[in-house]
Design an enzyme around this catalytic site. Structure first.
Site, PDB file in Angstrom:
ATOM      1  N   GLY A  18      42.247  34.778  34.797  1.00 49.29           N
ATOM      2  CA  GLY A  18      41.929  34.638  36.209  1.00 49.29           C
ATOM      3  C   GLY A  18      41.086  33.414  36.499  1.00 49.29           C
ATOM      4  O   GLY A  18      40.725  32.643  35.622  1.00 49.29           O
ATOM      5  N   THR A  19      40.776  33.256  37.759  1.00 43.84           N
ATOM      6  CA  THR A  19      40.046  32.108  38.265  1.00 43.84           C
ATOM      7  C   THR A  19      38.577  32.453  38.446  1.00 43.84           C
ATOM      8  O   THR A  19      38.246  33.557  38.836  1.00 43.84           O
ATOM      9  CB  THR A  19      40.649  31.680  39.621  1.00 43.84           C
ATOM     10  OG1 THR A  19      41.968  31.219  39.392  1.00 43.84           O
ATOM     11  CG2 THR A  19      39.857  30.588  40.278  1.00 43.84           C
TER      12      THR A  19
END
Length: 130
Positions: A18-19
């Protein structure tokens, strides 16, 4: 307990994916600092090591994006174009102004005031009210 109950009780394995996007208020609440990682992934594969996730929309408007980059890019383009049509790309949005612009506006107001309050002999009148 049965094997199906044991499977339900097992915790899922965590993955690092994820970011990462961070926003911090600094400078006594006058400034917002935005930061993001630069990796774009497709499952476990790093698709792009230098992906931009912080986008400038106008002089004082920025956004961060996580998830489907195509949707974010389309939203950024649409918003920039809308600001461009309204003449706001180089301006500040909202009630935030550049200090130089404020000084210019103040000098202009003073000049206009002096121009409108000159006596017939050319001197500036000063009026005081008690």
């Amino acid at each position: 307990p049965s094997s199906s109950q044991q499977q339900q009780q097992q915790q899922p394995q965590l993955r690092k994916t994820g970011t990462t996007i961070v926003g911090c208020i600094v400078n006594n609440g006058n400034t917002l600092l935005l930061a993001a990682d630069t990796r774009a992934t497709d499952g476990t594969v790093v698709a792009d090591k230098r992906c931009e996730k912080v986008h400038k929309l106008a002089q004082n408007v920025w956004c961060c994006g996580a998830g489907t980059s195509g949707d974010i890019d389309a939203l950024v383009k649409l918003t920039r174009f809308t600001f461009y049509l309204r003449g706001k790309i180089r301006d500040c949005i909202g009630n935030i102004h550049d200090e130089d612009e404020e000084e210019e506006e103040e000098a202009s107001r003073k000049k206009t005031f002096k121009k409108n309050h000159r006596n017939s002999n050319g001197s500036v009148s000063s009026s005081s009210s008690s």
